[in-house]
Design a protein around this motif. Structure first.
Motif, mmCIF file in Angstrom:
data_model
loop_
_atom_site.group_PDB
_atom_site.id
_atom_site.type_symbol
_atom_site.label_atom_id
_atom_site.label_comp_id
_atom_site.label_asym_id
_atom_site.label_seq_id
_atom_site.Cartn_x
_atom_site.Cartn_y
_atom_site.Cartn_z
ATOM 1 N N VAL A 64 0.909 -1.254 0.017
ATOM 2 C CA VAL A 64 0.047 -0.157 0.000
ATOM 3 C C VAL A 64 0.982 1.127 -0.029
ATOM 4 O O VAL A 64 1.890 1.321 0.983
ATOM 5 C CB VAL A 64 -0.881 0.036 1.299
ATOM 6 N N VAL A 65 0.578 2.013 -1.042
ATOM 7 C CA VAL A 65 1.593 3.369 -1.092
ATOM 8 C C VAL A 65 0.862 4.631 -1.191
ATOM 9 O O VAL A 65 -0.073 4.739 -1.643
ATOM 10 C CB VAL A 65 2.519 3.038 -2.591
ATOM 11 N N VAL A 66 1.356 5.608 -0.555
ATOM 12 C CA VAL A 66 0.687 6.851 -0.496
ATOM 13 C C VAL A 66 1.660 7.941 -1.482
ATOM 14 O O VAL A 66 3.097 7.888 -1.023
ATOM 15 C CB VAL A 66 0.469 7.414 0.807
ATOM 16 N N VAL A 67 1.113 8.590 -2.326
ATOM 17 C CA VAL A 67 2.088 9.581 -3.095
ATOM 18 C C VAL A 67 1.186 10.932 -2.789
ATOM 19 O O VAL A 67 0.287 11.258 -3.267
ATOM 20 C CB VAL A 67 1.942 9.291 -4.559
ATOM 21 N N PRO A 68 2.166 11.627 -2.145
ATOM 22 C CA PRO A 68 1.478 13.303 -1.651
ATOM 23 C C PRO A 68 1.686 13.978 -2.838
ATOM 24 O O PRO A 68 2.191 15.116 -2.647
ATOM 25 C CB PRO A 68 2.250 13.402 -0.570
ATOM 26 N N PRO A 80 0.630 -6.004 -8.350
ATOM 27 C CA PRO A 80 -0.525 -5.327 -8.060
ATOM 28 C C PRO A 80 -0.282 -4.500 -6.898
ATOM 29 O O PRO A 80 0.434 -5.217 -5.786
ATOM 30 C CB PRO A 80 -1.566 -6.592 -7.598
ATOM 31 N N VAL A 81 -0.473 -3.271 -6.821
ATOM 32 C CA VAL A 81 -0.472 -2.445 -5.512
ATOM 33 C C VAL A 81 -1.601 -1.677 -5.411
ATOM 34 O O VAL A 81 -2.082 -1.376 -6.351
ATOM 35 C CB VAL A 81 1.018 -1.608 -5.396
ATOM 36 N N THR A 82 -1.573 -1.064 -4.177
ATOM 37 C CA THR A 82 -2.846 -0.198 -3.929
ATOM 38 C C THR A 82 -2.088 1.414 -3.891
ATOM 39 O O THR A 82 -1.087 1.484 -3.160
ATOM 40 C CB THR A 82 -3.461 -0.351 -2.605
ATOM 41 N N VAL A 83 -2.516 2.052 -4.767
ATOM 42 C CA VAL A 83 -1.767 3.441 -4.620
ATOM 43 C C VAL A 83 -2.756 4.529 -4.299
ATOM 44 O O VAL A 83 -3.885 4.657 -4.836
ATOM 45 C CB VAL A 83 -1.296 3.728 -6.096
ATOM 46 N N ALA A 84 -2.617 5.316 -3.296
ATOM 47 C CA ALA A 84 -3.344 6.484 -2.939
ATOM 48 C C ALA A 84 -2.593 7.738 -3.418
ATOM 49 O O ALA A 84 -1.327 8.019 -2.889
ATOM 50 C CB ALA A 84 -3.787 6.374 -1.619
#
Length: 123
Positions: A64-68, A80-84
């Motif tokens: 699970v990844v956050v890109v600000p 497959p990854v979860t990107v927010a």
């Protein structure tokens, strides 16, 4: 009388996101959300832009990844990854979803994972 000019983000969605990130950080004792809010609050010329290839390079399947900031479509992704993020280009969204991943706004990730556990920040 001189009026002061507004500083910080003027986009209402970005301001709301920062406010909710800070609130979630305080309410859930999760400093990761405060740090993400600080990164988003930076001036627009310093806002973070990440390509799909960078996400591919620094993640494992199921992360699970956050890109600000914004995710752009240069490169490829093979797991497959979860990107927010704050935003996605059409190409980036297509590539992440076709690799079996999920895309979402940062506020959706806060609802799913209020403590921010096992979340990577890519800048």
């Amino acid at each position: 009388m001189q009026t002061t000019k507004r500083t910080g983000p003027t986009n209402i969605l970005v301001r709301m996101t920062i406010r909710k990130l800070r609130s979630a950080a305080h309410r859930n004792k999760a400093p990761i959300w405060r740090y993400v809010a600080e990164l988003i609050e930076r001036p627009r010329r310093l806002r973070i832009v990440v390509n799909v290839s960078k996400i591919n390079r620094y993640t494992e399947p199921g992360d699970v990844v956050v890109v600000p900031g914004k995710v752009l479509g240069a490169g490829s992704i093979d797991h497959p990854v979860t990107v927010a993020a704050l935003g996605f280009s059409e190409e980036a969204a297509r590539k992440i979803v076709s690799a079996g991943g999920r895309i979402m706004h940062i506020l959706q990730l806060i609802e799913e994972n209020p403590r921010g556990s096992k979340v990577k920040i890519i800048i």
